[in-house]
Design an enzyme around this catalytic site. Structure first.
Site, PDB file in Angstrom:
ATOM      1  N   ASP A  48     -19.180  51.497  40.447  1.00  0.00           N
ATOM      2  CA  ASP A  48     -19.203  52.560  41.439  1.00  0.00           C
ATOM      3  C   ASP A  48     -17.853  53.275  41.367  1.00  0.00           C
ATOM      4  O   ASP A  48     -16.915  52.758  40.760  1.00  0.00           O
ATOM      5  CB  ASP A  48     -19.430  51.959  42.828  1.00  0.00           C
ATOM      6  CG  ASP A  48     -19.348  52.998  43.935  1.00  0.00           C
ATOM      7  OD1 ASP A  48     -19.992  54.045  43.804  1.00  0.00           O
ATOM      8  OD2 ASP A  48     -18.624  52.757  44.916  1.00  0.00           O
ATOM      9  N   ASP A 242     -18.590  48.608  46.456  1.00  0.00           N
ATOM     10  CA  ASP A 242     -17.935  48.220  47.707  1.00  0.00           C
ATOM     11  C   ASP A 242     -18.631  48.719  48.963  1.00  0.00           C
ATOM     12  O   ASP A 242     -18.293  48.277  50.060  1.00  0.00           O
ATOM     13  CB  ASP A 242     -16.490  48.747  47.719  1.00  0.00           C
ATOM     14  CG  ASP A 242     -16.408  50.220  48.049  1.00  0.00           C
ATOM     15  OD1 ASP A 242     -17.201  50.986  47.480  1.00  0.00           O
ATOM     16  OD2 ASP A 242     -15.566  50.597  48.884  1.00  0.00           O
ATOM     17  N   ASP A 246     -24.116  50.580  47.900  1.00  0.00           N
ATOM     18  CA  ASP A 246     -24.164  49.774  46.682  1.00  0.00           C
ATOM     19  C   ASP A 246     -24.915  48.462  46.867  1.00  0.00           C
ATOM     20  O   ASP A 246     -25.219  47.781  45.888  1.00  0.00           O
ATOM     21  CB  ASP A 246     -22.739  49.462  46.200  1.00  0.00           C
ATOM     22  CG  ASP A 246     -21.935  50.719  45.922  1.00  0.00           C
ATOM     23  OD1 ASP A 246     -22.510  51.654  45.341  1.00  0.00           O
ATOM     24  OD2 ASP A 246     -20.748  50.757  46.286  1.00  0.00           O
TER      25      ASP A 246
END
Length: 363
Positions: A48, A242, A246
């Site tokens: 990410d 995080d 996600d």
């Protein structure tokens, strides 16, 4: 008497215990031996952007009001709408408004659409804050983009159907991110960047870090589909993220890795948590996992080899019971000591330095 699997039975749990302990000393909590073993087989790492490759602490760089709108009107509307948001961009806008001494009005309603934006009621007005797609979905007329936000994001704000303007918000890339990505490439691991941010932002960050596979403007379900597609291709996938967005992808990946500063949902969904928010720790933990798996296979092959040799020697009368027992005990001790090499020691598990990553990548 000479044959047995004691070397495997005793050496494998000790190797896993040592690997988990060494990872913990490095700042990575692995939630079980099966996850450590899976981490050792990873061939694809999906990353990410916000909060993972970057600090997740973006700052407002510029206010870009529409004609007929002042900077204060744009900032007040955006800050009030974002007041209850947990998104890093929203927190950055609220923090900036407070630093400018602006009074932030409490919204009377708040609705968040992941990957798009928020809709709030402030007094008698309906305020929308989000990305360009969110504005388009709500029928807000959008001008052609003529602003260069570089590696930042443009957050748009509208009130009662009229565009108020946008705020340029930029994040800072983590200093160890480039070294970590380079180390992953040296390990022969494929890296993929998946983010909900704009394409130009993702391209700027991914290009700076050397990541070639980049997909942007993704919703949480889009990230989930990308992970499912990679797993369906028989790839062993580690997803590093995080945020709440996600969490589904972290749960679907072969092994999910959450940043320590991430949300509780992300940490709960993950199999590994990086306490130090340091991607270097992830590379080091991956190297430890590979070494753990290698030692387990060494013990397995050694046990089979000793057993086969012992059985052959015994069958031809070259072994007596006393010598067979000695071979059994000594070989088991050798395999246990081999696994014990993974146990953390104070001298070798002090704070690891980022510059050691190239050496760790060779493990």
């Amino acid at each position: 008497m000479v044959a047995g699997a004691c070397g495997i039975a005793a050496g494998t749990p000790l190797a896993i215990l040592g690997g988990i302990g060494r990872s913990a000393r490095l700042g990575a909590i692995v939630k079980g031996g099966v996850h450590l073993e899976t981490l050792g087989k990873v061939d694809t790492v999906v990353l990410d952007k916000t909060g993972t490759l970057t600090f997740g602490r973006p700052e407002v760089q510029q206010l870009l009001p529409s004609p007929g709108t002042t900077d204060d009107e744009l900032l007040d509307a955006a800050a009030s709408a974002e007041l209850r948001s947990e998104h890093p961009l929203g927190r950055a806008i609220v923090s900036y408004a407070r630093s400018q001494g602006r009074k932030i009005v409490e919204p009377t309603s708040f609705a968040y659409t992941p990957g798009r934006g928020i809709a709030t009621r402030i007094g008698e007005s309906t305020v929308l804050v989000g990305n360009r797609a969110w504005m388009a979905e709500n029928g807000i007329g959008m001008p052609a983009s003529d602003h260069d936000v570089a590696a930042g994001s443009e957050v748009f704000a509208a009130r009662d159907g009229r565009l108020l303007g946008s705020l340029a918000v930029a994040d800072t890339v983590r200093p160890e991110a480039k070294r970590a990505v380079e180390a992953l490439h040296r390990l022969g691991i494929r890296t993929v960047l998946l983010t909900g941010d704009a394409r130009h932002v993702a391209a700027a960050v991914g290009g700076a870090l050397g990541i070639k596979e980049i997909e942007a403007e993704l919703l949480p379900e889009d990230k989930l589909k990308r992970i499912q597609a990679l797993v369906a291709q028989k790839r062993v996938v580690a997803m590093v993220g995080d945020g709440v967005n996600d969490a589904p992808a972290l749960a679907e990946a072969s092994v999910g890795v959450a940043m320590g500063s991430g949300t509780d949902v992300a940490q709960e969904s993950a199999d590994v948590v990086l306490l130090g928010n340091d991607l270097a720790r992830f590379v080091e933990t991956l190297a430890v996992a590979r070494r753990t798996r290698g030692i387990i296979w060494q013990n397995f092959a050694g046990t089979i080899g000793v057993d086969a040799l012992g059985i052959v020697l015994a069958a031809f009368g070259f072994l007596n019971p006393l010598l067979a027992a000695a071979i059994h005990v000594v070989s088991e001790l050798v395999f246990i000591l081999n696994s014990a090499r993974l146990l953390p020691t104070p001298e070798k598990t002090v704070t690891a330095k980022p510059e050691l990553i190239p050496e760790l990548a060779k493990v």
